[in-house]
Design an enzyme around this catalytic site. Structure first.
Site, short mmCIF file in Angstrom:
data_model
loop_
_atom_site.label_atom_id
_atom_site.label_comp_id
_atom_site.label_asym_id
_atom_site.label_seq_id
_atom_site.Cartn_x
_atom_site.Cartn_y
_atom_site.Cartn_z
N HIS A 1 0.85 -1.20 0.00
CA HIS A 1 0.00 0.00 0.00
C HIS A 1 0.88 1.26 0.00
CE1 HIS A 1 -3.02 -2.71 2.27
NE2 HIS A 1 -3.58 -2.46 1.10
N LYS B 1 -16.99 -7.09 6.50
CA LYS B 1 -15.80 -7.93 6.71
C LYS B 1 -15.36 -7.89 8.18
CE LYS B 1 -12.82 -7.49 2.61
NZ LYS B 1 -11.53 -6.89 2.23
N ARG C 1 -2.36 -6.13 -8.44
CA ARG C 1 -1.25 -7.06 -8.22
C ARG C 1 -1.26 -8.13 -9.31
NH1 ARG C 1 -3.14 -7.70 -2.19
NH2 ARG C 1 -5.01 -7.21 -3.36
N SER D 1 -2.61 -7.79 2.92
CA SER D 1 -2.80 -7.68 4.37
C SER D 1 -3.11 -9.05 4.96
CB SER D 1 -3.95 -6.72 4.70
OG SER D 1 -3.69 -5.45 4.18
P1 ADP Z 1 -9.79 -3.70 -0.47
O1 ADP Z 1 -10.54 -4.51 0.55
O2 ADP Z 1 -10.49 -2.46 -0.90
O3 ADP Z 1 -9.21 -4.48 -1.63
P2 ADP Z 1 -7.08 -3.49 0.51
O4 ADP Z 1 -6.65 -2.76 1.73
O5 ADP Z 1 -6.85 -4.95 0.47
O6 ADP Z 1 -8.60 -3.10 0.38
O7 ADP Z 1 -6.42 -2.84 -0.77
C1 ADP Z 1 -6.64 -1.50 -1.13
C2 ADP Z 1 -6.07 -1.30 -2.52
O8 ADP Z 1 -4.65 -1.49 -2.48
C3 ADP Z 1 -6.59 -2.27 -3.58
O9 ADP Z 1 -6.70 -1.59 -4.81
C4 ADP Z 1 -5.52 -3.33 -3.64
O10 ADP Z 1 -5.49 -3.97 -4.89
C5 ADP Z 1 -4.28 -2.47 -3.42
N1 ADP Z 1 -3.17 -3.26 -2.87
C6 ADP Z 1 -3.20 -4.10 -1.81
N2 ADP Z 1 -1.99 -4.66 -1.62
C7 ADP Z 1 -1.18 -4.18 -2.60
C8 ADP Z 1 0.18 -4.41 -2.98
N3 ADP Z 1 0.96 -5.29 -2.33
N4 ADP Z 1 0.67 -3.75 -4.05
C9 ADP Z 1 -0.13 -2.90 -4.72
N5 ADP Z 1 -1.42 -2.64 -4.46
C10 ADP Z 1 -1.95 -3.28 -3.40
#
Ligand code: ADP
Length: 159
Positions: free
Chosen positions: A17, A41, A90, A128
């Site tokens: 992130h 969630k 990703r 995460s």
């Molecule tokens: P959500 O539940 O909205 O997917 P996340 O916190 O998992 O929330 O992710 C928020 C955003 O960050 C999403 O667009 C996700 O694809 C992106 N994201 C999560 N992990 C990574 C990573 N390792 N590299 C790039 N983008 C990421």
């Protein structure tokens, strides 16, 4: 003023992130990092804890605002005057979900553009949930998350 919104669950924020934040921050005068507060969630961290961890992890940037919203993220984006939403991509597996989401959002708010940033290769496997799983089994997560998050996860699992 160019305003962007980066929405997500951030349970917790990872280096993946942060990489997206670092690479998109200069596109905007102001970037909102926003957590939907009414998602069903079940999360490890409360919304307040997640906000606090994001604030600590991004304290070097002075044009970031971290908050939660009960609104749909496009509604939030409209309210703060943002023209762009940022999402990270990703694997191919992200694509289908993100395409569906951005198509819905375009329908709901045609004036807001979703910008996709490809994950850096070193973070393309990082989520995460994988961080939480590794930490749960006492594995080393130091290279996946900022120090404040590592400490916070350890405290959660050692309770
Ligand atoms: P959500 O539940 O909205 O997917 P996340 O916190 O998992 O929330 O992710 C928020 C955003 O960050 C999403 O667009 C996700 O694809 C992106 N994201 C999560 N992990 C990574 C990573 N390792 N590299 C790039 N983008 C990421």
């Amino acid at each position: 003023m160019k305003i962007g919104v980066y929405p997500g669950t951030f349970d917790p924020i990872t280096n993946g992130h942060l990489d997206i934040i670092k690479r998109s921050i200069n596109l905007f005068d102001k970037l909102y990092i926003v957590i939907p507060s009414n998602m069903s969630k079940t999360n490890l961290f409360t919304v307040e804890e997640r906000i606090n961890l994001i604030k600590l992890a991004t304290k070097e940037y002075d044009n970031i605002i971290v908050c939660a919203t009960p609104l749909l993220t496009v509604e939030f984006a409209k309210q703060v005057g943002a023209s762009y939403m940022i999402r990270g991509l990703r694997m191919v597996s992200d694509f289908e979900y993100e395409l569906q989401l951005s198509t819905f959002n375009k329908k709901l708010a045609p004036e807001i553009e979703t910008l996709f940033i490809m994950a850096s290769h070193e973070y393309s496997f990082l989520s995460s949930s994988s961080v939480k799983e590794i930490a749960h089994f006492n594995g080393d997560i130091t290279c996946f998350v900022p120090d404040v998050v590592e400490k916070a996860i350890r405290e959660k699992y050692n309770k």
